[in-house]
Design a protein around this motif. Structure first.
Motif, short mmCIF file in Angstrom:
data_model
loop_
_atom_site.label_atom_id
_atom_site.label_comp_id
_atom_site.label_asym_id
_atom_site.label_seq_id
_atom_site.Cartn_x
_atom_site.Cartn_y
_atom_site.Cartn_z
N ARG A 8 0.84 -1.20 0.00
CA ARG A 8 0.00 0.00 0.00
C ARG A 8 0.87 1.25 0.00
O ARG A 8 0.74 2.15 0.83
CB ARG A 8 -0.99 -0.02 1.18
N ALA A 9 1.73 1.26 -0.99
CA ALA A 9 2.70 2.36 -1.12
C ALA A 9 3.23 2.40 -2.54
O ALA A 9 3.20 1.39 -3.26
CB ALA A 9 3.85 2.16 -0.14
N PRO A 10 3.72 3.55 -3.00
CA PRO A 10 4.39 3.64 -4.30
C PRO A 10 5.65 2.80 -4.32
O PRO A 10 6.27 2.56 -3.28
CB PRO A 10 4.70 5.14 -4.44
N VAL A 11 6.06 2.39 -5.51
CA VAL A 11 7.24 1.54 -5.65
C VAL A 11 8.48 2.21 -5.06
O VAL A 11 9.31 1.56 -4.42
CB VAL A 11 7.47 1.19 -7.13
N GLY A 12 8.61 3.50 -5.24
CA GLY A 12 9.79 4.21 -4.73
C GLY A 12 9.94 4.16 -3.23
O GLY A 12 11.04 4.37 -2.71
N GLU A 13 8.87 3.89 -2.52
CA GLU A 13 8.92 3.82 -1.06
C GLU A 13 9.54 2.52 -0.55
O GLU A 13 10.20 2.50 0.48
CB GLU A 13 7.52 3.98 -0.46
N PHE A 14 9.30 1.41 -1.25
CA PHE A 14 9.75 0.12 -0.72
C PHE A 14 10.68 -0.65 -1.66
O PHE A 14 11.24 -1.67 -1.27
CB PHE A 14 8.55 -0.77 -0.38
N ALA A 15 10.86 -0.18 -2.88
CA ALA A 15 11.76 -0.86 -3.83
C ALA A 15 12.48 0.20 -4.67
O ALA A 15 12.43 0.20 -5.90
CB ALA A 15 10.97 -1.82 -4.72
N ALA A 16 13.16 1.09 -3.99
CA ALA A 16 13.75 2.26 -4.63
C ALA A 16 14.81 1.90 -5.67
O ALA A 16 15.06 2.68 -6.60
CB ALA A 16 14.36 3.18 -3.57
N ARG A 17 15.45 0.75 -5.54
CA ARG A 17 16.51 0.37 -6.45
C ARG A 17 16.05 -0.60 -7.53
O ARG A 17 16.87 -1.16 -8.27
CB ARG A 17 17.67 -0.26 -5.67
N SER A 18 14.78 -0.79 -7.65
CA SER A 18 14.25 -1.73 -8.63
C SER A 18 14.19 -1.11 -10.02
O SER A 18 14.23 0.11 -10.19
CB SER A 18 12.85 -2.18 -8.22
N LEU A 19 14.07 -1.98 -11.03
CA LEU A 19 13.93 -1.50 -12.40
C LEU A 19 12.62 -0.73 -12.57
O LEU A 19 12.56 0.25 -13.33
CB LEU A 19 13.96 -2.69 -13.37
N ALA A 20 11.60 -1.15 -11.84
CA ALA A 20 10.32 -0.45 -11.92
C ALA A 20 10.44 0.97 -11.40
O ALA A 20 9.92 1.92 -12.00
CB ALA A 20 9.26 -1.22 -11.14
N ALA A 21 11.13 1.14 -10.26
CA ALA A 21 11.32 2.48 -9.70
C ALA A 21 12.10 3.37 -10.68
O ALA A 21 11.76 4.55 -10.85
CB ALA A 21 12.04 2.39 -8.36
#
Length: 240
Positions: free
Chosen positions: A208-221
């Motif tokens: 329940r959060a934007p990708v940048g909050e919990f996966a900041a280093r991911s390709l999606a972010a």
């Protein structure tokens, strides 16, 4: 202040995913005072950004001329606020027809201009009066397009309705480069930003959060950050 509508004729194409992550990028990466206005009665953006239960008064902004400021909620992200949606918005199109105010949404947005640098509208799917008002009021319309013939056709229908591509930014979403259809579609539109199919995006409904909050280093972010940079670039150019 600039208004960005996230819109698609079709449902289930990642519209809310784009809206939430772009709003987060505006607030976090560009330090913009940002408002995400959830206009979709399914209230997916509201679910992702707040744990508070909707009060059922989202329609009151339009039906009772309630001040939008009374419904604004702060989110866990600094500089990012939300006007939540709820099921009452199912009657919004009917209300617009009854009150015959074709610029009602634009006037409300003008009233918020002093408080925010960027306002993003998470629009419901379909060509409705609500969406017509949102698209008229928007400086830029971001359109998610799945790499498939049906989604491409829906995008072409939208362009036919608008009669222009100057204020429209198409974005390939749910891209799986293992699929020939997807790689061919992306190759056919090399200027379109692309958001990959990714587990981090699927986790948004759990976190329940934007990708940048919990996966900041991911390709999606990285992809959402790149898309936001392109949005800002579009907004910086008066006409295209």
């Amino acid at each position: 202040m600039a208004t960005i509508a996230i819109y698609s004729l079709k449902g289930g194409v990642g519209k809310t995913t784009l809206a939430v992550n772009l709003a987060w990028a505006a607030a976090s990466l560009s330090s913009r005072r940002t408002l995400l206005w959830d206009l979709d009665p399914q209230a997916a953006s509201t679910f992702l950004l707040t744990s508070k239960k909707a009060k059922g008064d989202a329609l009151s902004i339009f039906s009772k001329d309630a001040a939008p400021e009374k419904l604004i909620r702060a989110t866990a992200t600094p500089r990012l606020d939300l006007i939540p949606a709820d099921a009452s918005l199912r009657d919004l199109d009917l209300l617009f027809h009854q009150i015959d105010r074709k610029k009602r949404l634009a006037k409300l947005l003008d009233g918020l201009a002093k408080e925010y640098d960027r306002i993003l509208l998470d629009c419901p799917p379909g060509l409705t009066e609500t969406n017509k008002q949102a698209m008229r009021a928007a400086d830029l319309i971001v359109v998610p397009v799945i790499p498939s013939p049906l989604s491409q056709r829906a995008f072409e229908e939208l362009i036919g309705y608008l009669g222009t591509t100057k204020r429209v930014l198409p974005v390939h979403v749910m891209v799986d480069r293992r699929r020939r259809l997807h790689t061919d579609s992306v190759a056919a539109n090399p200027g379109w930003p692309a958001i990959p199919m990714a587990s981090a995006i699927e986790q948004m409904s759990v976190q329940r959060a934007p990708v940048g909050e919990f996966a900041a280093r991911s390709l999606a972010a990285d992809a959402f950050a790149g898309l936001w940079r392109e949005v800002e670039q579009w907004l910086s150019v008066p006409a295209r």
